[in-house]
Design an enzyme around this catalytic site. Structure first.
Site, PDB file in Angstrom:
ATOM      1  N   ARG A  81       0.757  -1.565  -0.072  1.00 58.58           N
ATOM      2  CA  ARG A  81      -0.025  -0.195   0.091  1.00 58.58           C
ATOM      3  C   ARG A  81       1.013   1.312   0.400  1.00 58.58           C
ATOM      4  NH1 ARG A  81      -2.243   2.929   4.937  1.00 58.58           N
ATOM      5  NH2 ARG A  81      -2.223   4.134   4.150  1.00 58.58           N
ATOM      6  N   HIS A 125      -2.426  11.430   0.735  1.00 62.60           N
ATOM      7  CA  HIS A 125      -2.094  11.171   1.561  1.00 62.60           C
ATOM      8  C   HIS A 125      -0.710  12.244   2.675  1.00 62.60           C
ATOM      9  CE1 HIS A 125      -0.497   7.464   5.277  1.00 62.60           C
ATOM     10  NE2 HIS A 125      -0.474   8.734   5.250  1.00 62.60           N
ATOM     11  N   GLU A 170      -6.138   8.870   5.948  1.00 59.16           N
ATOM     12  CA  GLU A 170      -6.713   9.689   7.501  1.00 59.16           C
ATOM     13  C   GLU A 170      -7.075  10.565   7.033  1.00 59.16           C
ATOM     14  OE1 GLU A 170      -3.258   7.085  10.665  1.00 59.16           O
ATOM     15  OE2 GLU A 170      -2.873   9.004   9.561  1.00 59.16           O
ATOM     16  N   ASN A 293      -6.477   3.305  10.176  1.00 59.09           N
ATOM     17  CA  ASN A 293      -4.801   2.797  10.815  1.00 59.09           C
ATOM     18  C   ASN A 293      -4.886   2.384  11.984  1.00 59.09           C
ATOM     19  OD1 ASN A 293      -4.238   3.052   8.303  1.00 59.09           O
ATOM     20  ND2 ASN A 293      -3.952   5.334   8.084  1.00 59.09           N
ATOM     21  N   TYR A 295      -3.765   2.090  15.815  1.00 58.19           N
ATOM     22  CA  TYR A 295      -2.621   1.978  16.631  1.00 58.19           C
ATOM     23  C   TYR A 295      -2.481   2.425  18.013  1.00 58.19           C
ATOM     24  CZ  TYR A 295       0.129   3.483  12.660  1.00 58.19           C
ATOM     25  OH  TYR A 295       0.817   3.880  11.433  1.00 58.19           O
ATOM     26  N   GLU A 352      -2.515   0.230   8.484  1.00 56.41           N
ATOM     27  CA  GLU A 352      -1.414   0.092   8.724  1.00 56.41           C
ATOM     28  C   GLU A 352      -1.436  -0.494  10.578  1.00 56.41           C
ATOM     29  OE1 GLU A 352      -0.612   4.461   9.906  1.00 56.41           O
ATOM     30  OE2 GLU A 352      -0.590   4.945   7.018  1.00 56.41           O
TER      31      GLU A 352
END
Length: 439
Positions: A81, A125, A170, A293, A295, A352
């Site tokens: 990606r 991005h 995002e 994504n 985290y 991600e």
């Protein structure tokens, strides 16, 4: 004891990949006709990026992509990606096309396919062409139309080989940091401008979906969201309300209108002045997957200095943290995926997931291995509990330019010596390769 994907219940066709983004790895910022982006401009501002770092060279992926594709093949990565750089293809964001920029992605895509690696292209991005920002950027509705034109250009050029497309990476982080907090490009902190930017980004997503759908037969399309559990810093009414608002700003401002056709209630009134008849229908277009994504969980608290009156809070004192200060709570992956599954009812791709460090001891990044192992196991728990998860992309293939953190924060499974550009797989890369192979 080694853990295999099969032991965790992943199906044989589960997709294992790696992610990067254009501005963070490509470099060649002033080569072959590329125009400046808002991040090129932001990096020139005093004290905005650690150590005065810029993305001018980054990982030099523009010249070393063949080596990086070979690395992916050696690791057994099945999908890559990456993002297309809008200012590399259209230096002024619209108008004249830069053939040298287009040819670079031809070479990259062909190199991936030659090695059996599936290209997953993201249109945006965070690197808005500076020329478009000068015309209003994401606060101008015109930018949504220019983005649709850019999407059509990419679809016509690469759609014969690229079937998996992300529209925007995002959008919540880009818009909050860029238009509400002022922490990232274009360094604005204004509530009304942030509300306008949210709506324009959503319109851009919808226009891009329509362009891709019309021009790429068999296209599989999604948007890529930073979506994390959002919790109050303290159990008091002001903190609970701040967390509810921050959850809408961070997690729901984009997927709600894109998938459910309406803005979340706390934001709707602020965005309503910029909504024209038919806009929500233009935004809510059929898509094929939800990119997340993930985290760490977030904590929110009231903050009168922020334009929305809320911002980040502190995690509990006893919560473990990574070297970059992010909470370590593997169970949050399962919680997050199930929340997304229940609300949006789309196949999910983890686009991600990774561990940031500022003090790695050589290549022995065992904390990253521990993080990846635990988060992948939590993802397996979500799959077992009913979440329709189809793939996982580690962030990141390479140590790279980490936005405001410059080169001081490392997320790569491959070490990059930024002085020599030598790549060396870390312990985490070998672990990930073994995990994919044995699975």
């Amino acid at each position: 004891m080694r853990t295999k994907a099969a032991d965790l219940g992943f199906p044989p066709d589960f997709l294992w990949g790696a992610s990067t983004s254009a501005y963070q790895v490509e470099g060649a910022a002033k080569e072959d006709g590329r125009g400046p982006s808002i991040w090129d401009t932001f990096c020139t501002l005093k004290d905005r990026v650690d150590h005065g770092d810029t993305g001018d060279v980054a990982c030099d992926h523009y010249h070393r992509y063949r080596d990086d594709v070979r690395l992916m093949a050696d690791l057994g990565v099945r999908a890559y990606r990456f993002s297309l750089a809008w200012p590399r293809l259209l230096p002024r964001g619209k108008g004249a096309v830069n053939e040298k920029g287009l040819a670079f992605y031809d070479r990259l895509i062909d190199s991936l396919l030659e090695r059996g690696i599936e290209p997953w292209a993201c249109l945006y991005h965070w690197d808005l062409p500076q020329a478009l920002h000068d015309l209003g950027g994401w606060t101008s509705r015109d930018t949504a139309g220019w983005f649709a034109d850019y999407a059509a250009l990419c679809a016509r050029r690469y759609g014969d080989r690229v079937k998996h497309w992300g529209t925007i990476n995002e959008p919540s982080v880009h818009s909050i940091f860029g238009y509400a907090f002022g922490w990232g490009a274009p360094s604005i902190a204004d509530r009304s401008m942030h509300a306008r930017a949210i709506h324009t980004l959503n319109l851009a997503h919808g226009g891009a979906v329509d362009a891709l759908r019309a021009l790429v037969p068999g296209a599989s399309i999604g948007c890529i969201h930073s979506h994390q559990p959002c919790r109050p810093e303290r159990d008091d009414p002001a903190c609970v309300e701040a967390a509810a608002l921050f959850d809408e700003l961070w997690n729901r401002a984009f997927p709600d209108p894109q998938i459910l056709g309406a803005y979340p209630p706390r934001l709707a009134e602020a965005i309503e002045p910029y909504v024209q008849p038919g806009d929500l229908a233009r935004i809510c277009r059929p898509i094929d997957w939800f990119g997340v994504n993930h985290y760490a969980p977030m904590y929110a608290a009231p903050n009168p200095d922020m334009v929305w009156g809320c911002g980040f809070g502190a995690p509990p004192d006893d919560m473990p943290r990574s070297d970059v200060g992010w909470p370590l709570e593997p169970a949050a992956m399962r919680e997050n995926l199930l929340t997304i599954h229940r609300r949006y009812r789309l196949p999910i791709v983890v686009t991600e997931n990774g561990y940031g460090s500022k003090s790695e001891a050589g290549l022995a990044d065992t904390p990253r291995v521990d993080y990846l192992r635990a988060n992948i196991a939590s993802m397996a728990d979500a799959l077992h509990d009913g979440a329709d998860v189809r793939g996982y992309f580690v962030w990141s293939l390479l140590d790279n330019f980490e936005w405001g953190g410059g080169y001081g924060s490392r997320f790569g499974i491959v070490h990059v010596d930024f002085a020599t550009q030598v790549r060396t797989p870390k312990v985490s890369a070998r672990w990930y390769a073994d995990f994919i192979r044995r699975g």
